[in-house]
Write an enzyme that holds these catalytic residues in place. Structure first.
Site, mmCIF file in Angstrom:
data_model
loop_
_atom_site.group_PDB
_atom_site.id
_atom_site.type_symbol
_atom_site.label_atom_id
_atom_site.label_comp_id
_atom_site.label_asym_id
_atom_site.label_seq_id
_atom_site.Cartn_x
_atom_site.Cartn_y
_atom_site.Cartn_z
ATOM 1 N N GLY A 37 40.026 18.460 -12.604
ATOM 2 C CA GLY A 37 41.131 17.529 -12.847
ATOM 3 C C GLY A 37 40.680 16.377 -13.722
ATOM 4 O O GLY A 37 39.698 16.492 -14.465
ATOM 5 N N LEU A 38 41.409 15.282 -13.642
ATOM 6 C CA LEU A 38 41.057 14.152 -14.496
ATOM 7 C C LEU A 38 39.630 13.710 -14.239
ATOM 8 O O LEU A 38 38.891 13.405 -15.169
ATOM 9 C CB LEU A 38 42.018 12.992 -14.237
ATOM 10 C CG LEU A 38 43.428 13.200 -14.766
ATOM 11 C CD1 LEU A 38 44.277 11.963 -14.499
ATOM 12 C CD2 LEU A 38 43.416 13.497 -16.253
ATOM 13 N N HIS A 43 55.699 8.929 -0.229
ATOM 14 C CA HIS A 43 56.580 8.528 -1.311
ATOM 15 C C HIS A 43 58.022 8.665 -0.850
ATOM 16 O O HIS A 43 58.413 9.710 -0.345
ATOM 17 C CB HIS A 43 56.299 9.419 -2.518
ATOM 18 C CG HIS A 43 56.773 8.846 -3.794
ATOM 19 N ND1 HIS A 43 58.101 8.738 -4.096
ATOM 20 C CD2 HIS A 43 56.105 8.317 -4.849
ATOM 21 C CE1 HIS A 43 58.217 8.184 -5.294
ATOM 22 N NE2 HIS A 43 57.021 7.918 -5.765
ATOM 23 N N ARG A 48 57.163 1.224 -1.211
ATOM 24 C CA ARG A 48 57.237 2.623 -0.807
ATOM 25 C C ARG A 48 57.172 2.818 0.702
ATOM 26 O O ARG A 48 57.974 3.555 1.279
ATOM 27 C CB ARG A 48 56.065 3.392 -1.417
ATOM 28 C CG ARG A 48 56.200 3.607 -2.894
ATOM 29 C CD ARG A 48 54.979 4.312 -3.436
ATOM 30 N NE ARG A 48 55.159 4.554 -4.868
ATOM 31 C CZ ARG A 48 54.264 5.138 -5.653
ATOM 32 N NH1 ARG A 48 53.113 5.545 -5.144
ATOM 33 N NH2 ARG A 48 54.497 5.333 -6.919
ATOM 34 N N HIS A 107 52.210 12.217 -0.718
ATOM 35 C CA HIS A 107 51.834 12.626 -2.073
ATOM 36 C C HIS A 107 50.479 12.121 -2.530
ATOM 37 O O HIS A 107 50.026 12.489 -3.607
ATOM 38 C CB HIS A 107 52.924 12.267 -3.069
ATOM 39 C CG HIS A 107 52.790 10.915 -3.658
ATOM 40 N ND1 HIS A 107 52.757 10.706 -5.007
ATOM 41 C CD2 HIS A 107 52.668 9.726 -3.083
ATOM 42 C CE1 HIS A 107 52.623 9.420 -5.232
ATOM 43 N NE2 HIS A 107 52.570 8.805 -4.088
ATOM 44 N N GLU A 151 40.345 11.340 -6.572
ATOM 45 C CA GLU A 151 41.041 11.215 -5.297
ATOM 46 C C GLU A 151 40.161 11.677 -4.131
ATOM 47 O O GLU A 151 40.379 11.301 -2.980
ATOM 48 C CB GLU A 151 42.354 12.024 -5.319
ATOM 49 C CG GLU A 151 43.278 11.742 -4.135
ATOM 50 C CD GLU A 151 44.575 12.560 -4.149
ATOM 51 O OE1 GLU A 151 44.886 13.179 -5.184
ATOM 52 O OE2 GLU A 151 45.280 12.574 -3.117
ATOM 53 N N ARG A 178 47.936 2.849 -2.454
ATOM 54 C CA ARG A 178 47.672 2.906 -3.884
ATOM 55 C C ARG A 178 48.864 2.405 -4.678
ATOM 56 O O ARG A 178 49.996 2.754 -4.382
ATOM 57 C CB ARG A 178 47.342 4.332 -4.315
ATOM 58 C CG ARG A 178 46.975 4.464 -5.776
ATOM 59 C CD ARG A 178 46.636 5.886 -6.138
ATOM 60 N NE ARG A 178 47.752 6.801 -5.923
ATOM 61 C CZ ARG A 178 48.817 6.885 -6.728
ATOM 62 N NH1 ARG A 178 48.918 6.103 -7.781
ATOM 63 N NH2 ARG A 178 49.786 7.752 -6.463
ATOM 64 N N LEU A 200 45.722 7.959 -11.946
ATOM 65 C CA LEU A 200 45.213 8.520 -13.194
ATOM 66 C C LEU A 200 44.087 7.647 -13.722
ATOM 67 O O LEU A 200 43.074 8.120 -14.219
ATOM 68 C CB LEU A 200 46.347 8.615 -14.222
ATOM 69 C CG LEU A 200 47.553 9.444 -13.785
ATOM 70 C CD1 LEU A 200 48.587 9.520 -14.896
ATOM 71 C CD2 LEU A 200 47.121 10.847 -13.397
#
Lengths: 216, 656, 248
Positions: B61-62, B285, B349, B420, B444, B454, B460
């Site tokens: 991933g990132l 979320h 949220r 999420h 993560e 968060r 990201l």
């Protein structure tokens, strides 16, 4: 594929122009046929220009067929030899949007090349002469197209040519980079349809004209 | 305050206290100089020696993808693993909103310090100051890097990058690529990674799942993976191991995570000695599309921006089953506007999510199963016109219509909260090294920089910061001490771990019980959502721990895994993941039970203000809970890392 | 709803496969197509049969992992969606639905409906990137990009690499996939230095992988869940012609 195809389209337009001379009568037509052989004289020998054209045409046809066979083989290799028939499902035989013409390219191309050989035997090599031989190209044409099965064979061939051009002209232009937007895509397809129709009708006018007695 | 916060250790029967821990890596200099100083102190590896040093990176991933590309480019010998068929599919790709960076391109008063401050505050003062400050510093470089790679960020007519404000902050610092920012950032990292694969510096192993970590002489030296196509159990050795394996939201069965997201890599490392930090911190979320039935396999997020114009309500009477359009104004309860007049539908949220759960628990929920509330755009359409609403939210409305088959321009949308993101993860020091030397954790998967909650557009940022800029110099510092003890796949430790993995696989295949893997997963999800979800209580958590232990026992007795190991066997893959989720679920409940306070995403019903707000207990709980594995059947061991705030004063938040 | 499925079953790459028929009862119209397969798999597992293998991950249409040919159409009958976004309300009670894997020689079947798409990664390796080593980047505002170019680059960059273009193409060509990446990077100033080599190298790799050539039929763009347009292929051809003309 695209460039050789467009060269052949250019030739077809010139050829069609010549054919339509048949409506101008025997003298004009024969003069035109003769003139083709004298084109470029004295810079070029007799039939020089014609041979140059023939060489270009032969090269274009050769390249076109070679490219087609290459594409065909790659396509078969990529799809297990089955192309769009590679799925067991028979519920989407025409895909989701493709034109009928796009199905006819390969076998249509084979029909066309066979026709071209027959056509050359008929009018260029004079190996066959349905309706009677003659020294006058005009008479050979008129003699031939008074016979129904000759007209029918030419009609079938030209339908094949029409479909071939309907997809081929679009694909050639797109492959050369002319498709730049969704709108252009639509317009190029319209253009291809027009070219196909003009050439098909233009070539069919003389045989039908002769068959129905409008010429000669 | 309705309940007096008081630290009573009444969950002692579930865990034992261990020694406190602390991060020993961040140099003791002013915060703004910490990262520079650390990088200066870090040892370097001569370029000629780098190709002799090998690194295993799990995840693409990132974080993992960026790290593999960067370390490969630097000249290390990298082996990169992912369970998907291509590194481009990692779930970072699904992030919609954007990425924060303290560029201050808008000249609106943004700065590194402000991003740092917002992130610490947003995390409800449960994150480590030094890490967050570094994150804010690094954010600036990320955008430059991504633009250079060709990431097509949104731009203004002048050709410069566009920014928007996101997540309730007062500055515009979020860079975005329409609603597909994660996709574009990931493709940037993926392309950089593929370039290194072509250059031969990175060896890529797709469809390979990590099943355990190998520790030799106290250092992480390798992993055992299963080739998911052939079933072969392979051993890979290296000088260091990096986990970039994402979050564990799928412990809830239903979440916005991808189907394959799992905790196995992290959990296996935890069992080998890596501490697990703050496992109970999960983010929920509020604006997801509700569950439509038992068949539901995952949930889909819709941008929170919908709450800017939509009004949230439920019928006053739970038995009112009329078409929502037929329900008159005075029989509707706009509960957020009623309870939070100042912020209304724009409360944070966690507040919005909890309120939705409360009205549904009262029996006033709407839609299938009663798990949903209306998000109504009728007023917005009247006020702004349908065209304006369409321009603003058209793609979200289309997505909603696609999934539900309902037209949100006509009928109010239904929404419900969903898990999420997980803020918790493996504990790491300032160098991103876990409590196992040589095992680094990024993105993560680590317990991260987000504290208990968060901020939007920060995930990201953290993934790329870790992968491109933080891990590489820190892992070089570690590798400078190599070579370590020679260890190849025939080392007794490696052989032993490989055997354990094979035995576990054989066991799963041999149980041949009567319940499917998914049915266990679904049941675990129900337990977690009910008792360790948005609102947690002592009773509920205690009950959940019991239920999970029973479920675990039943799983190993009655699970049915078909097929054999030596083929693509998706049931077997899932079985191993669910087995680990069950163990993690128990630890999450223990962590949630021990944390006798409410903070960020962790809300204990016993600890709230009179207004129902989260009530922190800074005196007793301003620490990171780092859990050590206590052995099968043993109790986890709690190590506390005290959080010391030097730059920021702790405050209570209020949204009244 | 009650549905009859005809599904391609194939043990592995080396054994031949065949269509098999399954009945799925009580299908909810709100189920996604893949959830319907999940339900069938639960039934098969309980009956001791091997569940049907298929790829999926994000299930929200962005990861590109899922992909089935449904009733002869890649990603099924609806436009602009991936298989995971297709819902059973698009079908009717009593329907017989054919489900097959992507078919193309470079996409060999791994099992049932799962295929190997690693060829796409190798095409990207050949040149689908901008060489920008970490840490070397100038400030992000150093090179402004006209908004129109940035937007067009984004449109091309939305390709999810699912392979539907290949599955739908009568020639088994991946031209749309290749063109999307060439367009994305070729429209940006950062992508100019490698523009020529990128076009030539990616196309060469495409051919080497065994994908067919493009004959502009357009099935790819019709099947593309992200609406990547056919004109991108024309743009690729221009880039290739340009690159060839720059070669000495």
């Amino acid at each position: 594929m695209a460039i050789s195809g467009l060269v052949l389209v250019g030739y077809l337009v010139a050829h069609m122009y010549g054919n339509l001379k048949v409506f101008a009568g025997q003298e004009a037509f024969d003069e035109y046929a003769h003139h083709l052989r004298e084109l470029g004289e004295p810079m070029l020998p007799y039939e020089g220009a014609l041979w140059l054209i023939r060489i270009v045409l032969l090269a274009a046809i050769g390249v076109h067929i070679f490219s087609a066979v290459t594409l065909w083989r790659r396509s078969r290799a990529a799809t297990g030899g089955k192309g769009s028939q590679r799925y067991a499902s028979s519920k989407a035989p025409r895909g989701s949007q493709r034109s009928y013409a796009s199905f006819t390219m390969r076998w249509g191309g084979v029909v066309i090349i066979l026709f071209v050989i027959y056509h050359l035997m008929h009018f260029t090599w004079n190996t066959i002469a349905p309706g009677g031989a003659s020294d006058s190209p005009y008479e050979r044409v008129v003699n031939g197209f008074e016979i129904w099965w000759v007209v029918l064979s030419y009609t079938i061939a030209l339908l094949a040519v029409g479909f071939h051009l309907r997809h081929g002209v679009w694909a050639a232009l797109a492959s050369l980079g002319a498709n730049t937007s969704q709108r252009r895509r639509r317009n190029l397809n319209i253009l291809a349809t027009l070219v196909a129709l003009v050439i098909m009708v233009g070539f069919l006018l003389p045989p039908f004209g002769i068959f129905f007695g409008l010429v000669g | 305050m309705s309940v007096t916060p008081e630290h009573v250790d009444n969950s002692g029967s579930f865990y034992v206290d261990g020694d406190p821990i602390a991060d020993a890596k961040a140099p003791d200099v002013p915060l703004s100089q910490t990262w520079d100083q650390r990088r200066f102190d870090a040892k370097l590896v001569n370029p000629a020696n780098r190709r002799k040093r090998s690194v295993i990176i799990v995840g693409t991933g990132l974080a993992g993808g960026a790290a593999a590309a960067t370390l490969g480019e630097a000249g290390y010998h990298v082996k990169n693993f992912c369970y998907q068929d291509s590194p481009r599919r990692a779930h970072s790709i699904a992030a919609q909103g954007g990425i924060n960076a303290a560029k201050n391109y808008r000249n609106d008063g943004d700065s590194i310090h402000r991003l740092f401050y917002d992130t610490v505050k947003g995390g409800d003062y449960r994150s480590r100051e030094s890490n967050v400050y570094r994150l804010a510093q690094t954010s600036v470089e990320i955008i430059d890097q991504c633009v250079a790679q060709g990431v097509p960020f949104a731009r203004e007519y002048g050709g410069l990058l566009d920014n928007r404000s996101f997540g309730g902050v007062q500055v515009s610092r979020t860079f975005y690529a329409r609603g597909q920012t994660g996709q574009q950032l990931l493709l940037g990292a993926y392309q950089a990674l593929e370039r290194q694969i072509a250059a031969g510096t990175v060896e890529m192993y797709t469809r390979h799942e990590m099943l355990d970590v190998i520790i030799v002489d106290g250092r992480a030296r390798g992993i055992v993976v299963r080739d998911m196509v052939s079933g072969e159990i392979e051993t890979h050795m290296a000088d260091a191991v990096v986990l970039g394996t994402g979050g564990y939201g799928n412990v809830f069965f239903l979440s916005t995570n991808a189907m394959g997201c799992n905790v196995t890599a992290s959990w296996r490392a935890h069992r080998k000695g890596a501490y697990f930090g703050n496992p109970c911190y999960t983010q929920i979320h509020p604006t997801c599309i509700p569950v439509s039935g038992d068949h539901q396999s995952k949930l889909t997020l819709m941008s929170e921006s919908l709450r800017n114009d939509g009004r949230i309500w439920v019928p006053k009477d739970g038995d009112d089953k009329r078409d929502p359009r037929q329900i008159p104004e005075d029989e509707r309860d706009y509960y957020l506007e009623r309870r939070y007049p100042a912020f209304g539908n724009l409360v944070p949220r966690d507040v919005a999510s909890r309120a939705a759960k409360q009205v549904c628990d009262e029996g006033r929920g709407v839609g299938p199963g009663g798990f949903g509330v209306y998000l109504d755009f009728a007023d917005a359409i009247k006020r702004l016109g349908r065209k304006a609403v369409e321009a603003k939210y058209g793609n979200l409305f289309d997505m909603y219509a696609q999934i539900t088959g309902e037209n949100p321009y006509e009928v109010p949308m239904r929404i419900y909260p969903a898990v999420h993101y997980t803020m918790g993860g493996l504990w790491v020091d300032y160098d991103l090294q876990s409590s196992i030397p040589g095992l680094f954790v990024i993105g993560e998967a680590n317990f991260s920089d987000h504290g208990a909650n968060r901020l939007g557009a920060s995930a990201l940022m953290q993934g790329l910061a870790d992968g491109y800029f933080v891990l590489p110099p820190m892992i070089s510092n570690y590798l400078a001490d190599a070579p370590f003890e020679a260890a190849d796949e025939n080392h007794p430790e490696a052989v032993a771990v490989s055997q354990q993995v094979q035995e576990r696989v054989s066991t799963l295949l041999s149980i041949n019980g009567s319940r499917t893997v998914d049915s266990f997963h679904r049941e675990l999800g129900h337990i977690m959502w009910e008792y360790c979800g948005m609102e947690r209580t002592k009773e509920g958590l205690t009950k959940a721990i019991g239920l999970i232990r029973e479920l675990r026992e039943e799983f190993w007795r009655d699970v049915k895994v078909t097929g054999v190991n030596e083929e693509l066997n998706q049931t077997l893959e899932k079985a191993g993941r669910v087995a680990d989720f069950i163990e993690l679920g128990e630890l999450m409940c223990i962590d949630a039970l021990h944390r006798e306070e409410s903070c960020g995403g962790h809300f204990r019903a016993e600890h709230q203000t009179e207004d129902g707000e989260a009530l922190r207990d800074d005196e007793n709980f301003a620490y990171v809970a780092a859990w050590e594995f206590g052995g099968d059947g043993g109790q986890p061991i709690l190590h506390k890392e005290d959080l010391v705030y030097t730059e920021i004063e702790m405050k209570q938040r209020s949204y009244k | 709803m009650n549905i009859t499925l005809r599904v391609w079953r194939q043990q592995n790459a080396d054994t031949p496969g065949a269509m098999q028929t399954y009945q799925v009862a009580d299908v909810s119209p709100d189920m996604s197509f893949l959830e319907m397969l999940d339900v069938l798999n639960e039934q098969l597992t309980l009956a001791g049969d091997d569940p049907i293998a298929f790829d999926s991950d994000c299930r929200e249409g962005i990861c590109g992992m899922c992909g089935l040919v449904i009733n002869g159409l890649a990603h099924g009958p609806n436009e602009l969606v991936t298989t995971c976004q297709l819902h059973m309300r698009s079908f009717s009670d009593g329907d017989v639905i054919d489900v097959e894997p992507w078919r193309a020689q470079p996409f060999s079947v791994i099992k049932d409906l799962v295929v190997d798409r690693s060829s796409f990664d190798r095409i990207i390796q050949a040149g689908g990137f901008i060489s920008a080593p970490t840490g070397t980047a100038p400030d992000a505002h150093a090179a402004p990009v006209p908004k129109a170019d940035a937007d067009a680059a984004f449109d091309a960059a939305t390709c999810i690499g699912c392979g539907a273009c290949v599955a739908a193409c009568p020639n088994g060509s991946a031209s749309l996939f290749v063109a999307a990446k060439i367009t994305h990077l070729g429209l940006l100033p950062q992508g100019q230095p490698e523009r020529d080599s990128r076009a030539l190298d990616m196309l060469a790799q495409h051919d080497e992988e065994g994908f067919g050539g493009c004959t502009q039929i357009g099935e790819c763009t019709a099947a593309c869940p992200k609406g990547i347009q056919l004109d991108l292929i024309s743009r690729m051809q221009r880039d290739v012609l340009g690159a060839l003309s720059h070669r000495r």
